[in-house]
Design a protein around this motif. Sequence first.
Motif, PDB file in Angstrom:
ATOM      1  N   ARG A   1      -0.183   1.497  -7.554  1.00  0.00           N
ATOM      2  CA  ARG A   1      -1.622   1.640  -7.368  1.00  0.00           C
ATOM      3  C   ARG A   1      -1.988   1.607  -5.881  1.00  0.00           C
ATOM      4  O   ARG A   1      -1.281   1.010  -5.080  1.00  0.00           O
ATOM      5  CB  ARG A   1      -2.349   0.524  -8.117  1.00  0.00           C
ATOM      6  N   VAL A   2      -3.107   2.224  -5.521  1.00  0.00           N
ATOM      7  CA  VAL A   2      -3.550   2.290  -4.124  1.00  0.00           C
ATOM      8  C   VAL A   2      -4.732   1.342  -3.944  1.00  0.00           C
ATOM      9  O   VAL A   2      -5.784   1.521  -4.552  1.00  0.00           O
ATOM     10  CB  VAL A   2      -3.943   3.722  -3.735  1.00  0.00           C
TER      11      VAL A   2
ATOM     12  N   SER B   1      -4.868   5.294 -10.142  1.00  0.00           N
ATOM     13  CA  SER B   1      -4.511   6.084  -8.961  1.00  0.00           C
ATOM     14  C   SER B   1      -3.059   5.804  -8.611  1.00  0.00           C
ATOM     15  O   SER B   1      -2.536   4.734  -8.898  1.00  0.00           O
ATOM     16  CB  SER B   1      -5.412   5.728  -7.771  1.00  0.00           C
ATOM     17  N   PHE B   2      -2.413   6.791  -8.001  1.00  0.00           N
ATOM     18  CA  PHE B   2      -1.031   6.611  -7.570  1.00  0.00           C
ATOM     19  C   PHE B   2      -0.663   7.735  -6.613  1.00  0.00           C
ATOM     20  O   PHE B   2      -1.365   8.747  -6.514  1.00  0.00           O
ATOM     21  CB  PHE B   2      -0.057   6.592  -8.761  1.00  0.00           C
TER      22      PHE B   2
ATOM     23  N   ASN C   1      -1.853   3.318 -14.422  1.00  0.00           N
ATOM     24  CA  ASN C   1      -2.548   3.521 -13.152  1.00  0.00           C
ATOM     25  C   ASN C   1      -3.803   4.372 -13.266  1.00  0.00           C
ATOM     26  O   ASN C   1      -3.837   5.377 -13.971  1.00  0.00           O
ATOM     27  CB  ASN C   1      -1.621   4.216 -12.149  1.00  0.00           C
TER      28      ASN C   1
ATOM     29  N   TYR D   1       0.833  -1.191   0.000  1.00  0.00           N
ATOM     30  CA  TYR D   1       0.000   0.000   0.000  1.00  0.00           C
ATOM     31  C   TYR D   1       0.878   1.255   0.000  1.00  0.00           C
ATOM     32  O   TYR D   1       1.471   1.560   1.043  1.00  0.00           O
ATOM     33  CB  TYR D   1      -0.890  -0.060   1.254  1.00  0.00           C
ATOM     34  N   PRO D   2       1.018   1.970  -1.149  1.00  0.00           N
ATOM     35  CA  PRO D   2       0.660   1.615  -2.530  1.00  0.00           C
ATOM     36  C   PRO D   2       1.446   0.380  -2.997  1.00  0.00           C
ATOM     37  O   PRO D   2       2.505   0.065  -2.442  1.00  0.00           O
ATOM     38  CB  PRO D   2       1.044   2.849  -3.335  1.00  0.00           C
ATOM     39  N   ASP D   3       0.926  -0.283  -4.050  1.00  0.00           N
ATOM     40  CA  ASP D   3       1.513  -1.558  -4.435  1.00  0.00           C
ATOM     41  C   ASP D   3       2.705  -1.394  -5.380  1.00  0.00           C
ATOM     42  O   ASP D   3       3.129  -0.275  -5.675  1.00  0.00           O
ATOM     43  CB  ASP D   3       0.455  -2.502  -5.002  1.00  0.00           C
TER      44      ASP D   3
END
Length: 453
Positions: A219-220, A383-384, A381, A213-215
């Motif tokens: 990404r979240v 999200s980031f 992504n 988290y984030p990966d």
Amino acid sequence: MRYLPLTDNDRADMLATIGASSIDDLFVDVPAEAQLDGPIRDLPNHASEMAVERHMRALSKKNLAAADAPFFLGAGAYRHHVPASVDHIIQRGEFLTAYTPYQPEIAQGTLQMLFEFQSQVARLYGCAVANASMYDGSTACWEAVAMASRVTRRNRAVLSGALHPHYAEVIRTMAKFTKDEIADARPSIQGAPDADGLIGRIDDQTSCVVVQYPDILGRVSDLQAISDAAHEKGALVIAVVTEPVALGAIKAPGDLGADIVVGEGQSIGVGLQFGGPYLGLFAVRDKKHVRQMPGRLCGETVDAEGKRGFVLTLSTREQHIRREKATSNICTNSGLCALAFNVHMTLLGEKGLRQLAAENHRLACLAADRLAKVPGVSVLNDSFFNEFTIRLGQDARPIVRTLADRGILAGVALNRLYPDVEALSDSLLVAVTETTSEDDIEALATALQEVLS
């Protein structure tokens, strides 16, 4: 002349006690190709000190230093600005030479620093209790898996496919000795993490679910949904944070239901340092799990005169009294790096951390928007935070090499981390921090366009 305190008889007695026929038996787990069968080839047996210095200087000039080029590398190790005051304080003699504070009456400064460090990590992670640091993020991650097995009395760990592959490899390696079952997967190549797919792998035998988290693709994840699903099955959730600056912008894992939060603290106060030493962070959301935590905890107390003081409250490591019943067999914490983290975080404060995170995200958004305009480039992504994945439409590794030859460290080719995942061969992980300038972003975009055309 070397000092060899043990006689041949001493060595024979030691080997007999542990059931080994020879010293070579101690290295049976090391692959044959990783063992030397003689002196290192192409290395002279001796040279003068001046000759060695000249040779090493010549080698060092081949390096491209992080500060000397547009720098977009991440994937678990990030370039952030470390204030000069951090290095000044950690090099004070009373801190630089400090080790385990076994004698609290003469180690109050070190103990207070560790107590404050624990408080900072607990608040950052949204947890009740944090320990006094661990070796690094990957080994802290394994310790969390082992702890979850003790707490739940189950031995099946479900790993997100988007967990850093190095962390996953550490877990698999250590699980060979504990007989834990590791259910891992490969990352899904899509804009958002596959939370439903991860949830679908949780069963009644699952001890924990490990989510970055984030990966690894930047990404979240929806930690709350994963936590709710895991708790329904009686499993714990382990959140792994490799970029702690992100927590100045996104919700703390503990606030989203994560039971154990671990990660790497390198981003705050600790430089890249050629890959180490780094700093493992470890915290739990529920106080009832404290006695199953690895490492050690510093606590606040009062002395006979009522004055505030600090002590080692818990220390359940194998080198202490518990031995084989210890909760951890990785003894090393990172006290000096914890101090650097503590000093940098103190200088930032909550407001400063939020501002730092906002600047990281702002620059990352600029970079993503600019790179998306390069023909042939697409941003994966949805999200980031400050790290995202772009797809180039062709093998990423030679492109990274070409850009490095041009003096631009463009990012981490994901087929370097996942050499056997063909779907990732054209993907590049790009990290942007406050040390990245808008000129750096433009230089990367321009060079990438030239290379791809």
